[in-house]
Motif scaffolding. Structure first.
Motif, PDB file in Angstrom:
ATOM      1  N   UNK A  28      31.029  42.782  39.555  1.00  0.00           N
ATOM      2  CA  UNK A  28      32.094  42.613  39.102  1.00  0.00           C
ATOM      3  C   UNK A  28      32.930  44.038  40.041  1.00  0.00           C
ATOM      4  N   UNK A  29      32.053  44.657  40.429  1.00  0.00           N
ATOM      5  CA  UNK A  29      33.228  46.208  40.750  1.00  0.00           C
ATOM      6  C   UNK A  29      33.218  45.736  42.513  1.00  0.00           C
ATOM      7  N   UNK A  30      32.195  45.149  43.133  1.00  0.00           N
ATOM      8  CA  UNK A  30      32.050  44.292  44.497  1.00  0.00           C
ATOM      9  C   UNK A  30      33.082  44.009  45.193  1.00  0.00           C
ATOM     10  N   UNK A  31      33.389  42.829  44.341  1.00  0.00           N
ATOM     11  CA  UNK A  31      33.603  42.168  44.191  1.00  0.00           C
ATOM     12  C   UNK A  31      35.746  42.521  44.205  1.00  0.00           C
ATOM     13  N   UNK A  32      35.513  42.948  43.249  1.00  0.00           N
ATOM     14  CA  UNK A  32      37.380  43.952  43.099  1.00  0.00           C
ATOM     15  C   UNK A  32      38.106  43.839  43.950  1.00  0.00           C
ATOM     16  N   UNK A  33      39.349  43.685  45.245  1.00  0.00           N
ATOM     17  CA  UNK A  33      39.612  44.058  46.381  1.00  0.00           C
ATOM     18  C   UNK A  33      41.596  44.560  45.437  1.00  0.00           C
ATOM     19  N   UNK A  45      43.326  38.354  45.069  1.00  0.00           N
ATOM     20  CA  UNK A  45      42.944  37.173  44.425  1.00  0.00           C
ATOM     21  C   UNK A  45      42.069  37.111  42.748  1.00  0.00           C
ATOM     22  N   UNK A  46      42.617  38.916  42.558  1.00  0.00           N
ATOM     23  CA  UNK A  46      41.762  38.858  41.212  1.00  0.00           C
ATOM     24  C   UNK A  46      41.810  38.868  40.568  1.00  0.00           C
ATOM     25  N   UNK A  47      41.839  38.395  38.918  1.00  0.00           N
ATOM     26  CA  UNK A  47      42.141  37.582  38.046  1.00  0.00           C
ATOM     27  C   UNK A  47      42.817  39.628  37.296  1.00  0.00           C
ATOM     28  N   UNK A  48      43.579  39.459  36.364  1.00  0.00           N
ATOM     29  CA  UNK A  48      43.880  40.836  35.621  1.00  0.00           C
ATOM     30  C   UNK A  48      42.759  41.400  35.028  1.00  0.00           C
ATOM     31  N   UNK A  49      42.001  40.104  34.688  1.00  0.00           N
ATOM     32  CA  UNK A  49      40.916  41.202  33.816  1.00  0.00           C
ATOM     33  C   UNK A  49      39.857  41.363  34.115  1.00  0.00           C
ATOM     34  N   UNK A  50      39.485  40.876  35.049  1.00  0.00           N
ATOM     35  CA  UNK A  50      38.706  41.389  36.189  1.00  0.00           C
ATOM     36  C   UNK A  50      38.880  42.870  37.361  1.00  0.00           C
ATOM     37  N   UNK A  51      40.123  42.934  36.907  1.00  0.00           N
ATOM     38  CA  UNK A  51      40.856  44.915  37.628  1.00  0.00           C
ATOM     39  C   UNK A  51      40.033  45.528  37.182  1.00  0.00           C
ATOM     40  N   UNK A  52      38.700  45.398  36.858  1.00  0.00           N
ATOM     41  CA  UNK A  52      37.610  46.593  36.139  1.00  0.00           C
ATOM     42  C   UNK A  52      38.028  48.280  36.748  1.00  0.00           C
ATOM     43  N   UNK A  53      38.229  48.654  37.881  1.00  0.00           N
ATOM     44  CA  UNK A  53      38.665  50.302  37.849  1.00  0.00           C
ATOM     45  C   UNK A  53      40.002  50.274  37.891  1.00  0.00           C
ATOM     46  N   UNK A  54      40.890  49.798  38.278  1.00  0.00           N
ATOM     47  CA  UNK A  54      41.760  49.515  37.917  1.00  0.00           C
ATOM     48  C   UNK A  54      42.174  49.879  36.553  1.00  0.00           C
ATOM     49  N   UNK A  55      41.820  49.061  35.356  1.00  0.00           N
ATOM     50  CA  UNK A  55      42.026  48.704  33.945  1.00  0.00           C
ATOM     51  C   UNK A  55      40.928  49.730  33.126  1.00  0.00           C
ATOM     52  N   UNK A  56      39.739  50.477  34.473  1.00  0.00           N
ATOM     53  CA  UNK A  56      39.326  51.989  33.257  1.00  0.00           C
ATOM     54  C   UNK A  56      40.220  52.883  33.770  1.00  0.00           C
TER      55      UNK A  56
END
Length: 237
Positions: A28-33, A45-56
């Motif tokens: 999920x980090x690898x696909x977070x662009x 086109x990453x879904x808001x809930x999957x923006x793991x880098x930004x959210x953390x």
């Protein structure tokens, strides 16, 4: 157009090698662009809930800077003060070969409680000791040394992640909003507002189960305990 991950490669390696995160969760980090800014990078086109880098990162900035940090600091100071009487401190000068080794266990334990409350060390009284034992294996694990060469490292990793997962399960089952102290924002289950809010963020990430969240939170204990504690230990003396 090909999308490139914006998470540093080192972060991805550390999550897998040091904190034992499953490959599907690391992916999920690898696909977070989308980047770490509030507005995702153009074309992402990453879904808001999957923006793991930004959210953390947003969670870090909210709770580990400014006035929000003061609650964790006060919790740390109070916890450390309760541990001081158990230290062997005499009125006369005493030679001690390792100043960091003297201060690090109580300071680490106090930081654990400040971050996550008292439950984590009720789950395993050796949690802090195991965390400190794990530290010397940093370079060996980053080099990808196999289990048969450093079996203790992998056993410690498994134990630490398991302890974090057990604490999280207890907190999820027992926490109620009424438990939050209105003055400090702390509660006896999650400890700090930082950790409590973080759980809600990570539970929304696709392909992240409780084991993945435990591995990620193990990383929080590692990062927030080892670096500041070693620096402060040097200044205490």
């Amino acid at each position: 157009m090909r999308k490139h991950p914006t998470t540093p490669v080192a972060t991805i390696i550390v999550l897998k090698s040091l904190f034992g995160m499953a490959p599907i969760a690391v992916d999920m980090y690898k696909v977070d662009s989308s980047g770490i800014d509030a507005n995702p990078k153009p074309g992402s086109q990453v879904q808001p809930c999957n923006r793991v880098d930004y959210l953390t990162h947003a969670n870090f900035h909210k709770h580990l800077l400014g006035k929000e940090l003061s609650s964790i600091y006060r919790g740390f100071a109070a916890s450390l003060a309760r541990r001081l009487p158990s230290l062997i401190i005499q009125e006369e000068w005493t030679h001690f070969p390792d100043l960091v080794g003297f201060w690090l266990p109580p300071m680490t334990s106090a930081m654990n409680e400040a971050l996550a409350g008292p439950i984590i060390e009720c789950v395993n009284a050796e949690f802090t000791n195991n965390l400190l034992k794990y530290y010397p294996y940093l370079h060996s694990l980053m080099k990808g040394m196999p289990r048969w060469l450093i079996p203790e490292a992998y056993e410690l990793q498994k134990s630490l992640v398991r302890d974090v997962a057990t604490w999280q399960a207890i907190a999820r089952g027992r926490f109620q909003e009424i438990d939050i102290d209105p003055l400090t924002g702390r509660d006896p289950w999650w400890g700090s507002a930082f950790m409590r809010e973080r759980q809600g963020i990570l539970r929304q990430v696709d392909h992240w189960d409780q084991d993945a969240i435990a591995s990620s939170d193990f990383g929080i204990f590692w990062g927030l305990v080892n670096n500041p504690s070693r620096i402060v230990s040097l200044h205490v003396g």
